[in-house]
Scaffold this motif. Sequence first.
Motif, PDB file in Angstrom:
ATOM      1  N   ARG A 228       0.844  -1.213   0.000  1.00  0.00           N
ATOM      2  CA  ARG A 228       0.000   0.000   0.000  1.00  0.00           C
ATOM      3  C   ARG A 228       0.870   1.250   0.000  1.00  0.00           C
ATOM      4  O   ARG A 228       0.574   2.228  -0.698  1.00  0.00           O
ATOM      5  CB  ARG A 228      -0.933  -0.002   1.221  1.00  0.00           C
ATOM      6  CG  ARG A 228      -2.121  -0.941   1.108  1.00  0.00           C
ATOM      7  CD  ARG A 228      -3.149  -0.664   2.188  1.00  0.00           C
ATOM      8  NE  ARG A 228      -2.614  -0.896   3.534  1.00  0.00           N
ATOM      9  CZ  ARG A 228      -2.655  -2.061   4.156  1.00  0.00           C
ATOM     10  NH1 ARG A 228      -3.189  -3.124   3.558  1.00  0.00           N
ATOM     11  NH2 ARG A 228      -2.170  -2.195   5.384  1.00  0.00           N
ATOM     12  N   ALA A 229       1.935   1.229   0.793  1.00  0.00           N
ATOM     13  CA  ALA A 229       2.822   2.393   0.856  1.00  0.00           C
ATOM     14  C   ALA A 229       3.460   2.666  -0.498  1.00  0.00           C
ATOM     15  O   ALA A 229       3.561   3.822  -0.935  1.00  0.00           O
ATOM     16  CB  ALA A 229       3.895   2.172   1.929  1.00  0.00           C
ATOM     17  N   ARG A 231       2.340   1.722  -3.529  1.00  0.00           N
ATOM     18  CA  ARG A 231       1.335   2.094  -4.541  1.00  0.00           C
ATOM     19  C   ARG A 231       0.870   3.540  -4.394  1.00  0.00           C
ATOM     20  O   ARG A 231       0.496   4.181  -5.380  1.00  0.00           O
ATOM     21  CB  ARG A 231       0.136   1.149  -4.459  1.00  0.00           C
ATOM     22  CG  ARG A 231       0.413  -0.253  -5.007  1.00  0.00           C
ATOM     23  CD  ARG A 231      -0.864  -1.069  -5.113  1.00  0.00           C
ATOM     24  NE  ARG A 231      -0.630  -2.408  -5.645  1.00  0.00           N
ATOM     25  CZ  ARG A 231      -0.509  -2.700  -6.933  1.00  0.00           C
ATOM     26  NH1 ARG A 231      -0.605  -1.733  -7.843  1.00  0.00           N
ATOM     27  NH2 ARG A 231      -0.305  -3.947  -7.323  1.00  0.00           N
ATOM     28  N   THR A 232       0.904   4.053  -3.180  1.00  0.00           N
ATOM     29  CA  THR A 232       0.413   5.422  -2.956  1.00  0.00           C
ATOM     30  C   THR A 232       1.528   6.465  -3.003  1.00  0.00           C
ATOM     31  O   THR A 232       1.251   7.666  -2.932  1.00  0.00           O
ATOM     32  CB  THR A 232      -0.301   5.520  -1.597  1.00  0.00           C
ATOM     33  OG1 THR A 232       0.583   5.086  -0.557  1.00  0.00           O
ATOM     34  CG2 THR A 232      -1.552   4.651  -1.585  1.00  0.00           C
ATOM     35  N   ALA A 233       2.778   6.030  -3.134  1.00  0.00           N
ATOM     36  CA  ALA A 233       3.904   6.973  -3.164  1.00  0.00           C
ATOM     37  C   ALA A 233       4.048   7.579  -4.553  1.00  0.00           C
ATOM     38  O   ALA A 233       3.888   6.901  -5.570  1.00  0.00           O
ATOM     39  CB  ALA A 233       5.195   6.264  -2.773  1.00  0.00           C
ATOM     40  N   ARG A 234       4.378   8.862  -4.593  1.00  0.00           N
ATOM     41  CA  ARG A 234       4.600   9.547  -5.870  1.00  0.00           C
ATOM     42  C   ARG A 234       6.096   9.670  -6.192  1.00  0.00           C
ATOM     43  O   ARG A 234       6.474   9.713  -7.360  1.00  0.00           O
ATOM     44  CB  ARG A 234       3.968  10.949  -5.826  1.00  0.00           C
ATOM     45  CG  ARG A 234       2.441  10.940  -5.737  1.00  0.00           C
ATOM     46  CD  ARG A 234       1.857  12.352  -5.635  1.00  0.00           C
ATOM     47  NE  ARG A 234       2.266  13.011  -4.388  1.00  0.00           N
ATOM     48  CZ  ARG A 234       3.133  14.004  -4.305  1.00  0.00           C
ATOM     49  NH1 ARG A 234       3.705  14.480  -5.400  1.00  0.00           N
ATOM     50  NH2 ARG A 234       3.432  14.545  -3.144  1.00  0.00           N
ATOM     51  N   ASP A 301       8.907  10.835  -0.963  1.00  0.00           N
ATOM     52  CA  ASP A 301       7.830  10.669   0.020  1.00  0.00           C
ATOM     53  C   ASP A 301       7.798   9.246   0.572  1.00  0.00           C
ATOM     54  O   ASP A 301       7.053   8.962   1.504  1.00  0.00           O
ATOM     55  CB  ASP A 301       6.466  11.048  -0.562  1.00  0.00           C
ATOM     56  CG  ASP A 301       6.088  10.240  -1.794  1.00  0.00           C
ATOM     57  OD1 ASP A 301       6.926   9.460  -2.277  1.00  0.00           O
ATOM     58  OD2 ASP A 301       4.948  10.414  -2.286  1.00  0.00           O
ATOM     59  N   ASP A 325       6.324  14.764   4.283  1.00  0.00           N
ATOM     60  CA  ASP A 325       5.448  13.595   4.276  1.00  0.00           C
ATOM     61  C   ASP A 325       6.204  12.285   4.088  1.00  0.00           C
ATOM     62  O   ASP A 325       5.600  11.251   3.790  1.00  0.00           O
ATOM     63  CB  ASP A 325       4.400  13.732   3.174  1.00  0.00           C
ATOM     64  CG  ASP A 325       5.030  13.902   1.784  1.00  0.00           C
ATOM     65  OD1 ASP A 325       6.240  14.203   1.717  1.00  0.00           O
ATOM     66  OD2 ASP A 325       4.317  13.730   0.777  1.00  0.00           O
ATOM     67  N   HIS A 364       2.382  -2.318 -11.266  1.00  0.00           N
ATOM     68  CA  HIS A 364       2.594  -0.967 -10.724  1.00  0.00           C
ATOM     69  C   HIS A 364       3.883  -0.369 -11.284  1.00  0.00           C
ATOM     70  O   HIS A 364       4.906  -1.042 -11.391  1.00  0.00           O
ATOM     71  CB  HIS A 364       2.684  -1.012  -9.204  1.00  0.00           C
ATOM     72  CG  HIS A 364       3.012   0.323  -8.593  1.00  0.00           C
ATOM     73  ND1 HIS A 364       2.096   1.344  -8.510  1.00  0.00           N
ATOM     74  CD2 HIS A 364       4.175   0.797  -8.064  1.00  0.00           C
ATOM     75  CE1 HIS A 364       2.669   2.397  -7.940  1.00  0.00           C
ATOM     76  NE2 HIS A 364       3.929   2.090  -7.659  1.00  0.00           N
TER      77      HIS A 364
END
Length: 628
Positions: A228-229, A231-234, A301, A325, A364
């Motif tokens: 999850r970390a 997949r949500t990181a930019r 991030d 962040d 991903h």
Amino acid sequence: MTRSHPTRRLTVAQALVEFLAHQYTERDGRRHRLVNACWGIFGHGNVAGIGQALLESGGALPYLQGRNEQAMVHAAVGYARQSDRLSAHAVTTSIGPGATNLVTGAALATVNRLPVLLLPGDTFATRPADPVLQQLEVPYAGDVSVNDALRPVSRYFDRVGRPEALIPAALQAMRVLADPVDTGAVTLALPQDVQAEAYDWPQEFFADRVWRVPRPAPDTDALAEAVRAVRTARRPLLVAGGGVHHSEAEDALRAFADMTGIPVASTQAGKGALRHDHSADVGGIGHTGTATADALAREADLIIGVGTRYTDFTTASATLFAAPDVRFVNLNIAAFDSHKLGAASLVADARSGLEALTAALAGHRVDAAYEQAYGVAKAEWEARVDAAYAAGDEGARPSQTQVLGALDSVVDDTDVIINAAGSLPGDLHKLWRARSRRQYHLEYGYSCMGYELPAAIGVRLAAPDRPVWALVGDGTYLMNPTEIVTAVQEGININLVLLQNHGYASIGGLSQQTGGERFGTDYRFRAKDGTYTGEPLPVDLAANAASLGMHVLRAATVGELRAALTEARGTNRPTCVYVETETADTVPGAPDAQAWWDVPVAETATRPAAVAAREAYDRHAAGRRRHL
């Protein structure tokens, strides 16, 4: 009526040597001898015990003769690292100074999580005469010896005070040596009378024993949190540490980077986890890192740490990971390290953990603009490397970075480059183009001067078909040149690149930055004002290396250096390439540090250099951050 069990009557030393000859590790179905040889210098504390046992064994445990006890440990550590921690060496010494000389090497092994078995002699267990030669008398404790200095730097320590105590002590020692979490220096202190005492040993003590090195998989819930970390990181960045190499996880890391496009920076221990020309490799990170990697770290991030301890050089003394962040996911086989920086912890073997992450992240990939941006920055840094390596005048004296450029031009994927201390680690971390796994061998956990030469011997013993280069400055050379004799005696073909820069170049630069004005860092005669600022000392280190038996090639210019390196690589005997270098700041393009390192500066001072250094220190220190 009890059944009798077969026994063998041997001395404690003989039993230990026989036991070690039957110990193996196994990983991925491949078996390795756990303790493959024993280094030794003999004295009254081990000559009639371990020494006699090695002779009596008929080569069951091969013996290697060293010249300095600390250096023997360094050689053993080099061997263990090149062997991916699956095979190790033992080191035996007498009591007294022989034993205390082990302490620095033991600390280095334990700090770097590399296995080595230490077998120092000890004072009499039965105390027939008290004190004996070289015994430390401690008025408040009769059971203390100098070997107790090894306790804090050992992952396991035991004193074998009775013959039968060897059985549990030896088994525990092997357990720790083979454990990828707990490994390091293991010390079995052996009283000299006990070494020579006979005992009826159960025959099964000498049976072949296999210590399986596991590849633990990550916990399902922890893996889901890590996924999850990611997949949500930019702006994610992976930091590869030494655990990638120890786990032989380079292919798994490459597959992860190929699929996700996440850039990979490396610590000193992790450099080479990806080839330098892989599109995702952005080079070293931290105080000695590249501008590319450090810029990515400041804006990231998400930091994915794989097999790293996060030393202060990696984190730029807690100033590098600056995004408000920023979060951390740490994949490490040791829970102690995986929980650092308030990370989401993924306790697993590096290879199995990366394979699980790659599978769970199927499909991903980071944003194309992010990939393009770090690709441009990578290319810009490579141009800076080219500039640092370039020789404008083949007839000029080379700078240190030009020495690296010349070496870069003659090596291939098979060569191994070894270094540990001085100014070279910074230049190597920023500039060296690692071509293969285990090519880049930097001991930077303990950064011990004197490591390089004996470690080169250990590496060559573990990888006899790979050209091995020990890169050594004059300060380091003077610390520990003795194992040149060992390399010559054993015909171990190592190459020494000996750089003469007349002092401690790295500490000289650090002294200048911190207001010390290079005090006490140059190898020069005393001037009239009492400082060491006179003429350089008239030492001839090349002649010294030759006197110890090395073939020596002297190079005065860039062109001569390249020719000498080429010749050295083609020789079949220990060879030294000696070169006097210019300072790095004479070369356009030689990069400075890209991130800070915390070395406290005097808070009160009258000298202008120290006052200015303190002002700079306070500015940098304001950026420190605790990641909770």
